[in-house]
Design a protein around this motif. Structure first.
Motif, PDB file in Angstrom:
ATOM      1  N   PRO A  49       0.819  -1.221   0.000  1.00 18.66           N
ATOM      2  CA  PRO A  49       0.000   0.000   0.000  1.00 18.66           C
ATOM      3  C   PRO A  49       0.848   1.265   0.000  1.00 18.66           C
ATOM      4  N   PHE A  50       1.963   1.242   0.719  1.00 20.57           N
ATOM      5  CA  PHE A  50       2.843   2.413   0.731  1.00 20.57           C
ATOM      6  C   PHE A  50       3.408   2.680  -0.660  1.00 20.57           C
ATOM      7  N   LEU A  51       3.825   1.619  -1.346  1.00 19.59           N
ATOM      8  CA  LEU A  51       4.387   1.788  -2.693  1.00 19.59           C
ATOM      9  C   LEU A  51       3.335   2.325  -3.656  1.00 19.59           C
ATOM     10  N   VAL A  52       2.108   1.861  -3.514  1.00 16.66           N
ATOM     11  CA  VAL A  52       1.030   2.352  -4.369  1.00 16.66           C
ATOM     12  C   VAL A  52       0.788   3.841  -4.113  1.00 16.66           C
ATOM     13  N   ASP A  53       0.743   4.235  -2.844  1.00 20.25           N
ATOM     14  CA  ASP A  53       0.534   5.652  -2.510  1.00 20.25           C
ATOM     15  C   ASP A  53       1.682   6.510  -3.040  1.00 20.25           C
ATOM     16  N   LEU A  54       2.902   6.001  -2.911  1.00 20.37           N
ATOM     17  CA  LEU A  54       4.065   6.731  -3.422  1.00 20.37           C
ATOM     18  C   LEU A  54       3.973   6.874  -4.935  1.00 20.37           C
ATOM     19  N   ALA A  55       3.605   5.800  -5.624  1.00 19.23           N
ATOM     20  CA  ALA A  55       3.481   5.837  -7.081  1.00 19.23           C
ATOM     21  C   ALA A  55       2.399   6.817  -7.516  1.00 19.23           C
ATOM     22  N   ARG A  56       1.298   6.870  -6.777  1.00 19.94           N
ATOM     23  CA  ARG A  56       0.230   7.814  -7.111  1.00 19.94           C
ATOM     24  C   ARG A  56       0.705   9.257  -6.994  1.00 19.94           C
ATOM     25  N   ALA A  57       1.555   9.517  -6.016  1.00 17.00           N
ATOM     26  CA  ALA A  57       2.082  10.872  -5.850  1.00 17.00           C
ATOM     27  C   ALA A  57       3.103  11.203  -6.933  1.00 17.00           C
ATOM     28  N   VAL A  58       4.028  10.276  -7.177  1.00 18.86           N
ATOM     29  CA  VAL A  58       5.102  10.508  -8.145  1.00 18.86           C
ATOM     30  C   VAL A  58       4.553  10.659  -9.552  1.00 18.86           C
ATOM     31  N   THR A  59       3.520   9.893  -9.871  1.00 20.44           N
ATOM     32  CA  THR A  59       3.015   9.887 -11.239  1.00 20.44           C
ATOM     33  C   THR A  59       2.491  11.251 -11.672  1.00 20.44           C
ATOM     34  N   ASN A  60       2.138  12.114 -10.688  1.00 19.00           N
ATOM     35  CA  ASN A  60       1.655  13.453 -11.030  1.00 19.00           C
ATOM     36  C   ASN A  60       2.718  14.299 -11.718  1.00 19.00           C
ATOM     37  N   LEU A  61       3.995  13.951 -11.531  1.00 21.79           N
ATOM     38  CA  LEU A  61       5.063  14.687 -12.202  1.00 21.79           C
ATOM     39  C   LEU A  61       5.045  14.472 -13.716  1.00 21.79           C
ATOM     40  N   GLY A  62       4.241  13.500 -14.157  1.00 22.99           N
ATOM     41  CA  GLY A  62       4.086  13.274 -15.589  1.00 22.99           C
ATOM     42  C   GLY A  62       2.709  13.651 -16.107  1.00 22.99           C
ATOM     43  N   CYS A 170      16.021  11.572 -14.476  1.00 22.91           N
ATOM     44  CA  CYS A 170      15.642  10.826 -13.266  1.00 22.91           C
ATOM     45  C   CYS A 170      14.160  11.004 -12.950  1.00 22.91           C
ATOM     46  N   VAL A 171      13.644  12.217 -13.147  1.00 19.63           N
ATOM     47  CA  VAL A 171      12.217  12.450 -12.934  1.00 19.63           C
ATOM     48  C   VAL A 171      11.399  11.590 -13.898  1.00 19.63           C
ATOM     49  N   ALA A 172      11.814  11.564 -15.155  1.00 16.38           N
ATOM     50  CA  ALA A 172      11.095  10.764 -16.144  1.00 16.38           C
ATOM     51  C   ALA A 172      11.138   9.276 -15.800  1.00 16.38           C
ATOM     52  N   VAL A 173      12.272   8.816 -15.295  1.00 18.49           N
ATOM     53  CA  VAL A 173      12.417   7.401 -14.940  1.00 18.49           C
ATOM     54  C   VAL A 173      11.451   7.018 -13.827  1.00 18.49           C
ATOM     55  N   VAL A 174      11.400   7.823 -12.766  1.00 21.96           N
ATOM     56  CA  VAL A 174      10.524   7.456 -11.646  1.00 21.96           C
ATOM     57  C   VAL A 174       9.050   7.553 -12.038  1.00 21.96           C
ATOM     58  N   VAL A 175       8.709   8.488 -12.911  1.00 13.61           N
ATOM     59  CA  VAL A 175       7.328   8.572 -13.384  1.00 13.61           C
ATOM     60  C   VAL A 175       6.981   7.316 -14.182  1.00 13.61           C
ATOM     61  N   GLY A 176       7.869   6.909 -15.076  1.00 15.00           N
ATOM     62  CA  GLY A 176       7.619   5.707 -15.859  1.00 15.00           C
ATOM     63  C   GLY A 176       7.458   4.476 -14.987  1.00 15.00           C
ATOM     64  N   ILE A 177       8.309   4.331 -13.989  1.00 15.29           N
ATOM     65  CA  ILE A 177       8.206   3.197 -13.065  1.00 15.29           C
ATOM     66  C   ILE A 177       6.877   3.238 -12.324  1.00 15.29           C
ATOM     67  N   SER A 178       6.445   4.432 -11.954  1.00 14.38           N
ATOM     68  CA  SER A 178       5.171   4.555 -11.226  1.00 14.38           C
ATOM     69  C   SER A 178       4.001   4.041 -12.059  1.00 14.38           C
ATOM     70  N   ARG A 179       4.075   4.192 -13.371  1.00 12.28           N
ATOM     71  CA  ARG A 179       2.981   3.740 -14.231  1.00 12.28           C
ATOM     72  C   ARG A 179       2.876   2.213 -14.248  1.00 12.28           C
ATOM     73  N   VAL A 180       4.029   1.546 -14.161  1.00  5.06           N
ATOM     74  CA  VAL A 180       4.022   0.083 -14.095  1.00  5.06           C
ATOM     75  C   VAL A 180       3.560  -0.370 -12.713  1.00  5.06           C
ATOM     76  N   VAL A 181       4.017   0.323 -11.671  1.00  3.06           N
ATOM     77  CA  VAL A 181       3.593  -0.014 -10.308  1.00  3.06           C
ATOM     78  C   VAL A 181       2.076   0.088 -10.175  1.00  3.06           C
ATOM     79  N   LEU A 182       1.490   1.082 -10.804  1.00  2.00           N
ATOM     80  CA  LEU A 182       0.040   1.284 -10.746  1.00  2.00           C
ATOM     81  C   LEU A 182      -0.719   0.384 -11.718  1.00  2.00           C
ATOM     82  N   SER A 183       0.010  -0.411 -12.501  1.00  2.00           N
ATOM     83  CA  SER A 183      -0.564  -1.376 -13.452  1.00  2.00           C
ATOM     84  C   SER A 183      -1.434  -0.731 -14.522  1.00  2.00           C
TER      85      SER A 183
END
Length: 219
Positions: A49-62, A170-183
């Motif tokens: 759940p923490f990773l999902v919440d983090l991904a939801r926040a990070v994904t806004n950078l994209g 690096c910002v683009a990388v973490v945003v891209g990873i967040s999209r996979v984490v969020l499925s």
């Protein structure tokens, strides 16, 4: 000056070719799409759940809206600090908008379905390839890094130009990873988005440089 901005055409052609190849590959069932599905399933099974919440926040950078607002605010701050001229500060926003316009067009052509609905952590209604968030994050944030590398007072402040570009990447990388984490995307969707975003960033910044928008440091 980053060499790719002097002669951007080879990189832009390579990006276009990669996007075309991936767009054809992901339309069918093959080893690549099977690997995509395995990665998405494995990530979904292991996320917390923490990773999902983090991904939801990070994904806004994209996200086009939130990334656009962030880039505008940063641009205003850089202008106020006499790091950038107003026209130069607007270049990353233009790159973001170009990426936001191109990604949906390619989605319409490729029409790749997203990962299974049961795995998704956010609601998305468009098709999958390329990832819009990955495109927009790469376009906007890498463009900002390139602009800073070209025009900001990097030498005076002891920051080599490549560090700005790396920070944007690096910002683009973490945003891209967040999209996979969020499925909501498979890895190849993200790679396609990164590729398109890099092409947008380089094309817009190179065009701005040739138009005289970018040039010299501020005193």
């Amino acid at each position: 000056m980053p060499r790719v901005l002097r002669r951007p055409l080879p990189l832009l052609l390579a990006c276009a070719l990669l996007i075309a190849v991936l767009g054809v590959v992901v339309r069918g069932r093959n080893a690549v799409t099977d690997w995509d599905a395995d990665v998405v399933s494995s990530v979904a099974a292991g996320r917390s759940p923490f990773l999902v919440d983090l991904a939801r926040a990070v994904t806004n950078l994209g996200d086009a809206l939130w990334a656009g607002i962030a880039l505008i605010v940063i641009g205003i701050a850089l202008v106020a600090a006499h790091w950038l001229r107003p026209a130069a500060a607007a270049v990353p926003v233009v790159a973001l908008l170009v990426g936001a316009a191109l990604a949906p067009l390619i989605k319409l052509v490729v029409e790749r379905p997203r990962p299974p609905l049961a795995l998704r952590e956010v609601v998305e209604r468009s098709t999958a390839f390329p990832s819009g968030h990955s495109t927009q994050s790469a376009a906007g944030w890498i463009a900002l890094g390139l602009v800073l590398a070209l025009t900001a007072r990097t030498a005076r402040h002891g920051h080599p130009a490549w560090r700005w570009v790396l920070a944007g990447a690096c910002v683009a990388v973490v945003v891209g990873i967040s999209r996979v984490v969020l499925s909501v995307h498979s890895p190849t969707d993200v790679v396609g988005g990164w590729t398109l975003g890099v092409a947008c960033a380089v094309a817009v910044v190179a065009g701005a440089r040739r138009a005289g928008v970018l040039g010299g440091t501020l005193d």
